[in-house]
Design a protein around this motif. Structure first.
Motif, PDB file in Angstrom:
ATOM      1  N   ALA A  57      53.473  77.647   7.923  1.00  0.00           N
ATOM      2  CA  ALA A  57      53.807  78.377   9.148  1.00  0.00           C
ATOM      3  C   ALA A  57      55.297  78.246   9.474  1.00  0.00           C
ATOM      4  O   ALA A  57      55.967  79.240   9.785  1.00  0.00           O
ATOM      5  N   ILE A  58      55.796  77.037   9.385  1.00  0.00           N
ATOM      6  CA  ILE A  58      57.217  76.817   9.666  1.00  0.00           C
ATOM      7  C   ILE A  58      58.088  77.518   8.623  1.00  0.00           C
ATOM      8  O   ILE A  58      59.080  78.172   8.959  1.00  0.00           O
ATOM      9  N   GLY A  59      57.702  77.364   7.350  1.00  0.00           N
ATOM     10  CA  GLY A  59      58.466  78.019   6.287  1.00  0.00           C
ATOM     11  C   GLY A  59      58.455  79.527   6.428  1.00  0.00           C
ATOM     12  O   GLY A  59      59.491  80.179   6.242  1.00  0.00           O
ATOM     13  N   ALA A  60      57.290  80.072   6.758  1.00  0.00           N
ATOM     14  CA  ALA A  60      57.193  81.525   6.910  1.00  0.00           C
ATOM     15  C   ALA A  60      58.072  82.015   8.053  1.00  0.00           C
ATOM     16  O   ALA A  60      58.770  83.030   7.916  1.00  0.00           O
ATOM     17  N   VAL A  61      58.044  81.292   9.140  1.00  0.00           N
ATOM     18  CA  VAL A  61      58.866  81.686  10.279  1.00  0.00           C
ATOM     19  C   VAL A  61      60.345  81.554   9.941  1.00  0.00           C
ATOM     20  O   VAL A  61      61.138  82.461  10.213  1.00  0.00           O
ATOM     21  N   GLY A  62      60.702  80.424   9.295  1.00  0.00           N
ATOM     22  CA  GLY A  62      62.110  80.176   9.011  1.00  0.00           C
ATOM     23  C   GLY A  62      62.701  81.073   7.943  1.00  0.00           C
ATOM     24  O   GLY A  62      63.840  81.516   8.064  1.00  0.00           O
ATOM     25  N   VAL A  63      61.913  81.357   6.881  1.00  0.00           N
ATOM     26  CA  VAL A  63      62.463  82.077   5.738  1.00  0.00           C
ATOM     27  C   VAL A  63      62.297  83.583   5.864  1.00  0.00           C
ATOM     28  O   VAL A  63      63.230  84.350   5.610  1.00  0.00           O
ATOM     29  N   PHE A  64      61.113  84.022   6.231  1.00  0.00           N
ATOM     30  CA  PHE A  64      60.798  85.453   6.195  1.00  0.00           C
ATOM     31  C   PHE A  64      60.935  86.184   7.525  1.00  0.00           C
ATOM     32  O   PHE A  64      60.994  87.413   7.534  1.00  0.00           O
ATOM     33  N   LEU A  65      60.953  85.467   8.613  1.00  0.00           N
ATOM     34  CA  LEU A  65      60.928  86.119   9.919  1.00  0.00           C
ATOM     35  C   LEU A  65      62.074  87.101  10.106  1.00  0.00           C
ATOM     36  O   LEU A  65      61.849  88.249  10.502  1.00  0.00           O
ATOM     37  N   SER A  66      63.243  86.672   9.813  1.00  0.00           N
ATOM     38  CA  SER A  66      64.404  87.540  10.019  1.00  0.00           C
ATOM     39  C   SER A  66      64.326  88.809   9.162  1.00  0.00           C
ATOM     40  O   SER A  66      64.539  89.921   9.666  1.00  0.00           O
ATOM     41  N   ALA A  67      64.000  88.630   7.883  1.00  0.00           N
ATOM     42  CA  ALA A  67      63.932  89.795   6.985  1.00  0.00           C
ATOM     43  C   ALA A  67      62.798  90.738   7.382  1.00  0.00           C
ATOM     44  O   ALA A  67      62.968  91.968   7.380  1.00  0.00           O
ATOM     45  N   ILE A  68      61.660  90.185   7.722  1.00  0.00           N
ATOM     46  CA  ILE A  68      60.518  91.030   8.085  1.00  0.00           C
ATOM     47  C   ILE A  68      60.782  91.759   9.393  1.00  0.00           C
ATOM     48  O   ILE A  68      60.500  92.957   9.527  1.00  0.00           O
ATOM     49  N   VAL A  69      61.322  91.041  10.353  1.00  0.00           N
ATOM     50  CA  VAL A  69      61.633  91.673  11.637  1.00  0.00           C
ATOM     51  C   VAL A  69      62.628  92.812  11.434  1.00  0.00           C
ATOM     52  O   VAL A  69      62.477  93.902  12.003  1.00  0.00           O
ATOM     53  N   SER A  70      63.629  92.578  10.613  1.00  0.00           N
ATOM     54  CA  SER A  70      64.618  93.631  10.352  1.00  0.00           C
ATOM     55  C   SER A  70      63.979  94.834   9.674  1.00  0.00           C
ATOM     56  O   SER A  70      64.279  95.990  10.027  1.00  0.00           O
ATOM     57  N   GLY A  71      63.092  94.579   8.724  1.00  0.00           N
ATOM     58  CA  GLY A  71      62.419  95.676   8.031  1.00  0.00           C
ATOM     59  C   GLY A  71      61.515  96.471   8.955  1.00  0.00           C
ATOM     60  O   GLY A  71      61.521  97.713   8.933  1.00  0.00           O
ATOM     61  N   VAL A  72      60.734  95.767   9.781  1.00  0.00           N
ATOM     62  CA  VAL A  72      59.843  96.470  10.721  1.00  0.00           C
ATOM     63  C   VAL A  72      60.674  97.218  11.759  1.00  0.00           C
ATOM     64  O   VAL A  72      60.346  98.356  12.136  1.00  0.00           O
ATOM     65  N   ALA A  73      61.750  96.607  12.217  1.00  0.00           N
ATOM     66  CA  ALA A  73      62.621  97.274  13.202  1.00  0.00           C
ATOM     67  C   ALA A  73      63.225  98.540  12.612  1.00  0.00           C
ATOM     68  O   ALA A  73      63.281  99.580  13.287  1.00  0.00           O
ATOM     69  N   ALA A  90      59.216  94.698  16.804  1.00  0.00           N
ATOM     70  CA  ALA A  90      59.096  94.115  15.464  1.00  0.00           C
ATOM     71  C   ALA A  90      58.944  92.601  15.552  1.00  0.00           C
ATOM     72  O   ALA A  90      58.139  92.002  14.834  1.00  0.00           O
ATOM     73  N   SER A  91      59.693  91.962  16.438  1.00  0.00           N
ATOM     74  CA  SER A  91      59.574  90.514  16.615  1.00  0.00           C
ATOM     75  C   SER A  91      58.180  90.133  17.091  1.00  0.00           C
ATOM     76  O   SER A  91      57.599  89.140  16.618  1.00  0.00           O
ATOM     77  N   ILE A  92      57.622  90.870  18.006  1.00  0.00           N
ATOM     78  CA  ILE A  92      56.271  90.590  18.515  1.00  0.00           C
ATOM     79  C   ILE A  92      55.232  90.767  17.405  1.00  0.00           C
ATOM     80  O   ILE A  92      54.356  89.916  17.219  1.00  0.00           O
ATOM     81  N   ILE A  93      55.330  91.851  16.672  1.00  0.00           N
ATOM     82  CA  ILE A  93      54.368  92.118  15.590  1.00  0.00           C
ATOM     83  C   ILE A  93      54.409  91.010  14.542  1.00  0.00           C
ATOM     84  O   ILE A  93      53.379  90.456  14.157  1.00  0.00           O
ATOM     85  N   VAL A  94      55.600  90.674  14.091  1.00  0.00           N
ATOM     86  CA  VAL A  94      55.736  89.643  13.055  1.00  0.00           C
ATOM     87  C   VAL A  94      55.277  88.288  13.590  1.00  0.00           C
ATOM     88  O   VAL A  94      54.589  87.536  12.893  1.00  0.00           O
ATOM     89  N   GLY A  95      55.618  87.961  14.803  1.00  0.00           N
ATOM     90  CA  GLY A  95      55.194  86.692  15.404  1.00  0.00           C
ATOM     91  C   GLY A  95      53.680  86.561  15.478  1.00  0.00           C
ATOM     92  O   GLY A  95      53.113  85.505  15.185  1.00  0.00           O
ATOM     93  N   VAL A  96      52.999  87.633  15.846  1.00  0.00           N
ATOM     94  CA  VAL A  96      51.533  87.609  15.931  1.00  0.00           C
ATOM     95  C   VAL A  96      50.911  87.428  14.546  1.00  0.00           C
ATOM     96  O   VAL A  96      49.995  86.624  14.365  1.00  0.00           O
ATOM     97  N   VAL A  97      51.397  88.158  13.565  1.00  0.00           N
ATOM     98  CA  VAL A  97      50.843  88.049  12.197  1.00  0.00           C
ATOM     99  C   VAL A  97      51.045  86.639  11.651  1.00  0.00           C
ATOM    100  O   VAL A  97      50.107  86.026  11.119  1.00  0.00           O
ATOM    101  N   ILE A  98      52.250  86.086  11.770  1.00  0.00           N
ATOM    102  CA  ILE A  98      52.528  84.730  11.285  1.00  0.00           C
ATOM    103  C   ILE A  98      51.683  83.719  12.057  1.00  0.00           C
ATOM    104  O   ILE A  98      51.150  82.762  11.484  1.00  0.00           O
ATOM    105  N   GLY A  99      51.530  83.918  13.347  1.00  0.00           N
ATOM    106  CA  GLY A  99      50.697  83.021  14.163  1.00  0.00           C
ATOM    107  C   GLY A  99      49.242  83.022  13.725  1.00  0.00           C
ATOM    108  O   GLY A  99      48.599  81.975  13.687  1.00  0.00           O
ATOM    109  N   ILE A 100      48.709  84.185  13.376  1.00  0.00           N
ATOM    110  CA  ILE A 100      47.314  84.268  12.906  1.00  0.00           C
ATOM    111  C   ILE A 100      47.143  83.527  11.585  1.00  0.00           C
ATOM    112  O   ILE A 100      46.192  82.757  11.402  1.00  0.00           O
ATOM    113  N   ILE A 101      48.071  83.720  10.664  1.00  0.00           N
ATOM    114  CA  ILE A 101      48.000  83.019   9.374  1.00  0.00           C
ATOM    115  C   ILE A 101      48.064  81.505   9.595  1.00  0.00           C
ATOM    116  O   ILE A 101      47.287  80.740   9.005  1.00  0.00           O
ATOM    117  N   ALA A 102      48.978  81.059  10.435  1.00  0.00           N
ATOM    118  CA  ALA A 102      49.109  79.625  10.714  1.00  0.00           C
ATOM    119  C   ALA A 102      47.837  79.084  11.358  1.00  0.00           C
ATOM    120  O   ALA A 102      47.352  78.006  11.006  1.00  0.00           O
TER     121      ALA A 102
END
Length: 138
Positions: A57-73, A90-102
């Protein structure tokens, strides 16, 4: 314990009973130690799963969050949203998906800690039999 006879003194009978009960308690303590060790080992595997989930969860947020948010945005901007709105959504969508996986990984780890998994079933059953045996002898 040897078969009591009518001529055996009461002190020997009581001494034999005490030796039997002492030996029985030692065996029960050994069983409890063994079973507790097994339960602890199972609990540690749950801790490992929990830690893996948290690291992911931490790795996903730290590594992919920025790139995914930018892509969705960028996708949302292409769909007609303004850039600030697209970034926030985009930040809300990515945060919810990562939160569900975690949460799924954490829930799997916590499932190992359920009360049933930590009870000393064999020791409890054996102690019950031993108590009944001592009652029968008395």
């Amino acid at each position: 314990m040897a078969k009591p006879s009518e001529n055996t003194p009461l002190s020997e009978l009581i001494g034999g009973l005490l030796r039997d009960v002492t030996g029985l308690l030692r065996k029960e303590i050994d069983l409890a130690k063994t079973e507790a060790s097994e339960k602890l080992s199972n609990a540690m595997s749950g801790v490992e799963i929990l830690l893996i989930g948290l690291v992911m969860a931490i790795g996903a947020v730290g590594v992919f969050l920025s790139a995914i948010v930018s892509g969705v945005a960028a996708f949302l901007v292409a769909q007609g949203f303004t850039e600030p709105t697209a970034s926030a959504l985009a930040s809300i969508i990515v945060g919810v998906v990562i939160g569900i996986i975690a949460w799924i990984m954490i829930a799997r780890g916590l499932a190992v800690f359920r009360r049933k998994n930590l009870t000393l079933e064999r020791t409890t059953t054996s102690l019950g039999r031993d108590v009944q045996t001592v009652k029968d002898k008395l």
